[in-house]
Design an enzyme around this catalytic site. Sequence first.
Site, PDB file in Angstrom:
ATOM      1  CB  SER A   1     -33.638 -54.562 -61.866  1.00 48.89           C
ATOM      2  OG  SER A   1     -34.989 -54.180 -61.816  1.00 48.89           O
ATOM      3  CD  GLU A   2     -36.169 -53.871 -56.469  1.00 48.07           C
ATOM      4  OE1 GLU A   2     -35.153 -53.446 -57.051  1.00 48.07           O
ATOM      5  OE2 GLU A   2     -37.083 -53.132 -56.053  1.00 48.07           O
TER       6      GLU A   2
END
Lengths: 218, 237
Positions: free
Chosen positions: A46-47
């Site tokens: 998840s960035e």
Amino acid sequence: MSLSREQIAMRVAQEFCDGHYINLGIGIPTLAANYVADDIEVMLQSENGLLGMGPYPTEERVDADMINAGKETVTAATGASIFNSAESFAMIRGGHVDLTVLGAFEVDSNGSIASWMIPGKLIKGMGGAMDLVAGAQNIIVTMTHADKHGNSKLLEQCTLPLTGVNCINKIITDLAVFEVKEGAFHLVERAPGVSVAEIQSKTAGKLVVSNDVPEMMF
Amino acid sequence: MAGFNKVVDSYEAAMAGLQDNMTVIAGGFGLCGIPEGLIAQIQKMNTKGLTIVSNNCGVDGFGLGLLLEEKQIKKMVSSYVGENALFEQQLLNGELEVELTPQGTLAEKMRAGGAGIPAFYTATGFGTPVGEGKETRKFNGRDYILEESITGDFAIIKAYKADRYGNCIYRYTAQNFNPMAATAGKITVLEVEEIVEPGELSPSEIHTPGIYVDRIIVGNFEKRIERKILSSDNSNQ
């Protein structure tokens, strides 16, 4: 019959390989996390800075400091790590993420994608999408085949501002699966009950169809 | 404030020196890990013409969204601004300028700015509106654009625990942009949940070394959640 969102997500999950690091965009791509095969292990990135994203929390485990890139409450899976945004995008831009799955408004037959802006209508921003399409090893787009007016989203050339050029490898729509190569959409699978003729009629960009196009298997 | 005691006892002291038309870099992702009290202090000071560099602009009535209420922001540098009706309205009215910047490029601009690197090449945004007007160069057959780094007059960040030297740690994904923002401010102000005694944090666990931090204030955080999703709401995994 065209696929439901869940069926598209199920088909996306068939692309996951054991040991892969995968970034899933908001929407249908995120749903694909529900359908990871039992016999493989993948790590979701998840960035905002989490590698090893787990399920949504129970009420007791809700923590404001623990969110995903969609700003939703989330948990960390066993084996997870948490880091800053530069580190997160070093993974992405450095080509360490094996697979990115994201949505789009349009994709063209050269593999260019438009997904972040509709001039005069929508000003939200690209978030991490431009970094993801520039960085991941393998990029899959999921979207409905046509917009709500019936216009094809698979085009000869994108009309909206681009997110990235010549970067999309595969497209999974509610009608079919395509590989994008050599300036064309190559039809590799069709949704159960959907004819090649229907796919041809709803694909505006150059389409390559072999003699025998199998139906998707679920 | 003597020696390495960087702790100040008021928000006025924490943000002293902030003036109109300055650039402020803010840590946080959405409403997660934002320096809530420092933002509220900027609202109270009613400083105008600000350029704010932050991944997002809060929501209506909370976080950086507060600075929209009296039109304190001249320009916003962000990757995603879709949570905010007031923002959209001011943008469409031409009262607010926005420079949409890819998230990884934004993080790298802060990191490079804080590290004394004036610009860097990246493939992100090549061939898109983000790359328009920017210098390009080919390396090993691939096209890149030149992106300039960012520094600010102030950086405002949020951490979980800090000592009086400014050494600090972040909690879970509240880390996000804070470590990069910390390095990129001429004056970096840290709002922290808890001050601990020097030595209490192991040197090997420090996320941001104190050298980057100029002022520290202990805050009370609301920690508002933007999207509370429970495992029972959706069958995700």
